[in-house]
Design an enzyme around this catalytic site. Structure first.
Site, PDB file in Angstrom:
ATOM      1  N   THR A   3       1.327   4.228  -3.544  1.00 55.65           N
ATOM      2  CA  THR A   3       1.762   4.028  -4.091  1.00 55.65           C
ATOM      3  C   THR A   3       2.238   2.975  -3.419  1.00 55.65           C
ATOM      4  OG1 THR A   3       1.087   6.186  -5.042  1.00 55.65           O
ATOM      5  CG2 THR A   3       1.939   4.985  -5.630  1.00 55.65           C
ATOM      6  N   VAL A   4       1.127   2.156  -2.204  1.00 48.89           N
ATOM      7  CA  VAL A   4       1.266   0.686  -2.150  1.00 48.89           C
ATOM      8  C   VAL A   4       0.015   0.092  -2.767  1.00 48.89           C
ATOM      9  CG1 VAL A   4       2.773   0.545  -0.141  1.00 48.89           C
ATOM     10  CG2 VAL A   4       0.315   0.451   0.227  1.00 48.89           C
ATOM     11  N   ILE A  64      -2.821   7.414  -8.000  1.00 47.84           N
ATOM     12  CA  ILE A  64      -2.961   6.004  -7.599  1.00 47.84           C
ATOM     13  C   ILE A  64      -4.276   5.412  -8.114  1.00 47.84           C
ATOM     14  CG2 ILE A  64      -1.417   6.204  -5.650  1.00 47.84           C
ATOM     15  CD1 ILE A  64      -3.811   6.393  -3.784  1.00 47.84           C
TER      16      ILE A  64
END
Length: 560
Positions: free
Chosen positions: A371-372, A434
């Site tokens: 959740t980069v 993601i």
């Protein structure tokens, strides 16, 4: 007037406009970044600069993406790291083809449903050893590098190793998240304080943070390759630690891990081919939403109007019921991908939407046949859409001694009710939130983008694309515009929808339109998590890249 409505009215009265600019929309925070030779967009400026330096040294887009990801594992440990998983979509200019990589890990082989039953566990916890699955990130790096890399892994990881040893100043938002997560985990689990604090102090904004343990881990990976992580000393440390904590992840689980190259799936939205990865992720949800929304003429529906928000949120509610019922690891269940993505199915689902009233829905019926975030582009025309995460709240809290990273808690997303597509099973990949995305037009690369943020991600993808395609915004404006998020749909872990759910909105929407939305029966609130957007667009005619970065994060898009 009800108290909640007064609060909402006051909230909506706050302007979301950036500042007076001579060009662009009134909510735009800056212009797009434009360059010719390469572009990097990430949530940390220092990481972006590392990626740019790799490109300038002659590295490929994949080389730079790995370097940026490694840097974010150090500089933004609240959202990423080698203890988590990775997904990527790569445009290869040589073959003029998209490649998809699923580098997510599997559940422990020796953990079974009977363990949860025996211990009266009805939901896998978010922390501790039980939600830990095999971290797939490092294997993903080497799969990408073997296929599309050029520089050595030592050259790629060296910049971050130097920052880990010498220290880097912590950015504002990461400092905020570190305070919330580390302060909680260090009271519960070993090695957290030793890894993420200095003399017991959690680093704040501007403080220099060093992680010599991670520097040594990266150095071992650069020298020994992926096997050092999955079959060497690092694997032994991980498995021994998890066993000491009462968990099940073993050396064998790590040694047997492998990523999977997959074919991206797509739908065409008003002439643009939008690409996502198939399950165990949720990328298809964005495509299903677009198929439903495409049936409406948004040339006559203004941005931010009640009708705009109503249509998009009703489409989300429909699709998330399908997501809860069908999406799972395709090596364990037959996900009806083609049927769910068909235009015919989208037409059928669209007919359930009442244009004037909020609805409640069930999953559609289909036969079982089936959740980069960062993005980089190089001067050869290669583009990478890559997303990587430890999942909720920095991860599981499990920090193996002297390795410098936290293990993910993705196993939390298994369903502990038997007989469901996402039910727990040994050596199974859990549902993933993601999702990287890519857009092509006329079979040529157009845009690489992603929006971090759990369940918000497919909603964010749809909003970005609609902002550009339907509402004519540029790449930066598409990310700066006010966002909204619907919550309360049925979950992949078994929870059923909470009635019609709730729409959470940012400031910047007109209250008259929100009041219309309420009159349709929607519950409206604020305080959602609206994600983190990064994007690169390619102008094939002028042969230049446009870059954009999330104004809600600490990041930067930069090119040369």
């Amino acid at each position: 007037m009800k108290k909640g409505l007064l609060i909402l009215l006051a909230f909506l009265g706050i302007s979301s406009f950036a500042q007076d600019r001579l060009t662009g929309r009134n909510f735009a925070t800056r212009s797009e970044v434009i360059s010719k030779n390469g572009m990097v967009a990430s949530s940390q400026p220092l990481a972006t600069q590392i990626g740019l330096d790799i490109l300038k040294k002659g590295g490929t887009a994949v080389d730079a993406a790995i370097a940026v990801n490694a840097a974010l594992g150090l500089m933004e440990p609240t959202g990423s790291g080698v203890g988590g998983d990775l997904f990527a979509i790569v445009w290869d200019a040589k073959t003029e083809k998209l490649y998809g990589l699923n580098a997510s890990g599997r559940s422990p082989k020796t953990l079974s449903m009977s363990y949860f039953k025996k211990n009266n566990i009805t939901k896998i916890p978010a922390t501790g050893p039980l939600p830990v699955t095999v971290p797939g990130c490092v294997d993903g790096w080497f799969e990408l590098h073997n296929k599309f890399g050029k520089l050595s892994m030592d050259e790629i990881l060296s910049p971050t190793i130097a920052y880990a040893e010498e220290g880097f100043p912590v950015s504002e938002l990461v400092a905020y998240y570190l305070e919330g997560s580390v302060s909680r985990y260090m009271k519960q689990f070993p090695n957290v304080e030793e890894t993420y604090t200095s003399d017991g102090k959690i680093p704040g904004k501007g403080d220099l943070f060093r992680n010599p343990f991670l520097a040594e881990t990266y150095r071992k990976i650069a020298k020994g390759g992926r096997d050092e992580f999955y079959k060497g000393a690092i694997a032994n440390t991980i498995s021994s630690f998890i066993k000491e904590q009462g968990g099940f992840l073993s050396y064998e689980d790590l040694a047997n891990h492998h990523s999977e190259w997959v074919n991206p799936v797509s739908t065409n939205y008003r002439g643009y081919d939008v690409w996502e990865l198939p399950p165990n992720g949720q990328g298809m949800a964005a495509l299903q939403m677009l198929n439903i929304i495409e049936g409406y003429d948004f040339s006559a529906i203004p941005f931010g109007s009640a009708k705009h928000l109503h249509i998009v949120n009703e489409a989300k509610k429909l699709v998330f019921e399908d997501r809860a019922k069908y999406y799972a690891d395709m090596n364990f269940v037959k996900v009806p991908v083609q049927q769910l993505l068909s235009k015919e199915y989208g037409d059928k689902r669209r007919k359930l939407i009442d244009p004037n009233k909020s609805g409640t829905y069930q999953a559609g019926k289909v036969s079982h046949t089936g959740t980069v975030y960062m993005t980089v582009a190089d001067k050869e025309g290669n583009m990478v859409s890559l997303i990587q995460s430890n999942y909720r709240g920095m991860g599981s809290g499990m920090v193996p001694p002297k390795l410098g990273f936290m293990l993910q808690d993705r196993g939390e997303l298994f369903d502990l009710e038997e007989g469901k597509p996402n039910s727990f099973a040994p050596e199974k990949r859990p549902f993933h939130t993601i999702i990287p995305a890519f857009v092509t037009k006329d079979q040529k690369p157009f845009m690489s983008f992603g929006v971090m943020g759990g369940d918000f991600q497919p909603q964010g993808h749809v909003q970005i694309l609609m902002n550009m395609i339907d509402f004519g915004m540029n790449l930066q404006e598409a990310g700066d515009s006010p966002r909204f998020e619907h919550i309360g749909s049925s979950s992949v872990t078994g929870e059923l929808a909470l009635g019609q759910g709730e729409i959470l909105i940012e400031s910047g929407f007109d209250f008259e339109e929100i009041r219309k939305l309420m009159n349709m029966g929607h519950k409206v609130g604020f305080g959602g998590y609206y994600g983190g957007y990064q994007a690169i667009m390619y102008d094939a005619k002028r042969k230049v890249y446009f870059g954009a970065s999330e104004s809600r994060k600490d990041g930067q898009a930069s090119g040369y």
